[in-house]
Design an enzyme around this catalytic site. Structure first.
Site, PDB file in Angstrom:
ATOM      1  N   ASP A 138      16.728 -14.377   0.602  1.00 22.93           N
ATOM      2  CA  ASP A 138      16.791 -12.878  -0.007  1.00 22.93           C
ATOM      3  C   ASP A 138      17.060 -13.850  -1.516  1.00 22.93           C
ATOM      4  O   ASP A 138      17.608 -13.014  -2.481  1.00 22.93           O
ATOM      5  CB  ASP A 138      17.351 -11.815   0.544  1.00 22.93           C
ATOM      6  CG  ASP A 138      17.706 -10.509  -1.085  1.00 22.93           C
ATOM      7  OD1 ASP A 138      16.255 -10.331  -1.194  1.00 22.93           O
ATOM      8  OD2 ASP A 138      18.307  -9.434  -0.567  1.00 22.93           O
ATOM      9  N   CYS A 193      -4.134  -2.777   5.204  1.00 17.91           N
ATOM     10  CA  CYS A 193      -3.404  -1.157   5.003  1.00 17.91           C
ATOM     11  C   CYS A 193      -4.564   0.305   4.762  1.00 17.91           C
ATOM     12  O   CYS A 193      -4.373   1.626   4.994  1.00 17.91           O
ATOM     13  CB  CYS A 193      -2.865  -0.918   3.205  1.00 17.91           C
ATOM     14  SG  CYS A 193      -1.053  -2.143   3.327  1.00 17.91           S
ATOM     15  N   CYS A 219      11.975   2.235  -8.966  1.00 11.48           N
ATOM     16  CA  CYS A 219      12.431   2.548  -7.719  1.00 11.48           C
ATOM     17  C   CYS A 219      13.550   2.524  -7.442  1.00 11.48           C
ATOM     18  O   CYS A 219      14.481   1.845  -7.443  1.00 11.48           O
ATOM     19  CB  CYS A 219      12.378   1.168  -6.902  1.00 11.48           C
ATOM     20  SG  CYS A 219      12.327   0.614  -5.834  1.00 11.48           S
ATOM     21  N   CYS A 253       5.286   4.768   6.776  1.00  7.53           N
ATOM     22  CA  CYS A 253       4.424   3.699   6.875  1.00  7.53           C
ATOM     23  C   CYS A 253       4.231   4.048   8.885  1.00  7.53           C
ATOM     24  O   CYS A 253       4.500   3.706   9.320  1.00  7.53           O
ATOM     25  CB  CYS A 253       5.454   2.418   6.972  1.00  7.53           C
ATOM     26  SG  CYS A 253       3.607   1.377   7.331  1.00  7.53           S
TER      27      CYS A 253
HETATM   28  S1  SF4 Z   1       1.866   3.321   3.879  1.00 13.03           S
HETATM   29 FE1  SF4 Z   1       1.654   1.402   5.335  1.00 13.03          FE
HETATM   30  S2  SF4 Z   1       0.155   0.835   5.385  1.00 13.03           S
HETATM   31 FE2  SF4 Z   1      -0.211   2.881   4.654  1.00 13.03          FE
HETATM   32  S3  SF4 Z   1      -0.564   2.210   2.875  1.00 13.03           S
HETATM   33 FE3  SF4 Z   1       1.677   2.064   2.237  1.00 13.03          FE
HETATM   34  S4  SF4 Z   1       2.547   0.355   3.251  1.00 13.03           S
HETATM   35 FE4  SF4 Z   1       0.399   0.502   3.620  1.00 13.03          FE
END
Ligand code: SF4
Length: 375
Positions: A138, A193, A219, A253
């Site tokens: 990191d 994605c 953020c 996600c």
């Molecule tokens: S939630 Fe996950 S799969 Fe959906 S756009 Fe964002 S990073 Fe990509």
């Protein structure tokens, strides 16, 4: 002297990495030239906020070989960190509790990962003479996500984090720079994605300003951890009860349905950080803060940022007398930045309380007039 069998060595290194507790390791070269224009555009837009070290390191971040002359390969490793009982929803849903990003509930991962990478470097060194190597965890000078993607550990998602198709994104990354011509792993063919934009839509502060582009200044991780400045007033209500980081883009996600919990004892949540009452945390003196966060990544933000974050969360929480009292009694001793956040919290609670009273009055009037409940 015969040349080392680099295929066998690469195989052994990955085996040793697993033995040391890493969930995956991959090998790539040091060429990140495709990333340089993207990094420059991000810096030019000012998305790094007050993280000046990012600009200071400049393009060296995309040139690992400049960090350690002679570097030929980067061994990229990942380690899952999700605890068995993450308790995401229960903590986020209750505004009297403080939400801490799940990576920070246990011991500071930097030390653990660096020590394991060091052990790995020493093991490789025992096999190869005159080896140059250097571990990173990191670390600002290295663009670790693009390196991990090139090493085949996953792809960079629209939230800019690395996603692995069988492990999601709740993992730490680390790198070992090596002066060995090891065979390269293949990157994932393309980002998976697809049309999903769930992370962009869910981000509480709208920090994902375009697919793959995060405005760090918005953020919550930056606002509550990296920045030592006042939190912008327009963003404060959007933080909710998040007092150290945010996991929303990962939680939504779909790939995280494959995330595995970590058996690593160091990543087990400390009971007083897992789903803490905001008022209990607010009651910590500075020595108590230092004691309770000893060995935790939270400690590095220091007491004043911690108080700043708590004041915002309290201002977003229930408007009850105990909270008013706790905030008011802290005002005389507070340093100017924290005092300003306390005043904001008191004003915000008072406004909410008035709003709630108005709603209650409306509701009572509706009931008295026999009207349907629209309050
Ligand atoms: S939630 Fe996950 S799969 Fe959906 S756009 Fe964002 S990073 Fe990509």
């Amino acid at each position: 002297m015969t040349a080392p069998d680099f295929d066998k060595l690469a195989h052994d290194i990955k085996l040793w990495a697993r033995e040391l507790g890493f969930d995956q390791a991959g090998i790539t070269d040091t060429d990140l030239s495709l990333e340089e224009p993207r990094l420059q555009a991000w810096l030019d837009a000012g998305y790094h906020g007050s993280m000046d070290y990012m600009a200071r390191h400049g393009m060296m971040r995309a040139r690992p070989h400049e960090l350690l002359p002679g570097t030929l390969r980067v061994l990229s490793v990942r380690m899952n960190y999700l605890p068995f009982e993450a308790g995401f929803a229960a903590t986020l849903r209750d505004p009297s509790l403080g939400y801490i990003s799940r990576y920070a509930l246990g011991r500071d991962y930097h030390k653990l990962l660096r020590a394991r990478l060091k052990a790995l470097g020493e093991r490789i060194e025992a096999r190869c003479e005159a080896l140059g190597w250097r571990p990173f965890v990191d670390s600002a000078p290295v663009l670790e996500r693009p390196l991990a993607a090139k090493a085949g550990l996953g792809w960079v998602g629209k939230h800019s984090l690395l996603i692995n198709e069988s492990a999601g994104s709740f993992f730490f990354l680390g790198e070992l720079l090596l002066s060995l011509p090891l065979p390269l792993d293949q990157p994932v063919e393309k980002a998976q994605c697809g049309k999903c934009v769930a992370c962009i839509n869910i981000c509480p502060t709208g920090a994902i300003v375009a697919p793959y582009v995060v405005d760090g200044r918005r953020c919550i991780s930056y606002l509550t951890i990296e920045s030592d400045e006042p939190i912008p007033i327009d963003l404060r209500p959007l933080l909710g009860n998040r007092i150290y980081g945010c996991d929303d883009c990962q939680l939504i996600c779909p790939w995280n349905r494959y995330a595995d919990a970590s058996p690593e004892p160091d990543f087990r949540p400390r009971p007083n950080l897992h789903s803490p009452k905001l008022l209990d945390l607010w009651g910590w003196s500075e020595p108590e803060f230092l004691k309770h966060t000893e060995g935790s990544p939270i400690r590095r933000i220091g007491y004043q940022r911690w108080r700043r974050n708590l004041a915002v969360a309290l201002g977003n929480g229930p408007a009850d007398e105990a909270v008013f009292g706790a905030l008011r009694s802290a005002l005389p001793e507070a340093l100017p930045m924290v005092a300003e956040h306390i005043e904001w919290a008191l004003a915000s609670l008072a406004a909410r309380q008035q709003g709630e009273n108005r709603k209650t009055r409306l509701l009572i009037r509706c009931i008295e007039k026999g009207l349907p409940d629209h309050a």
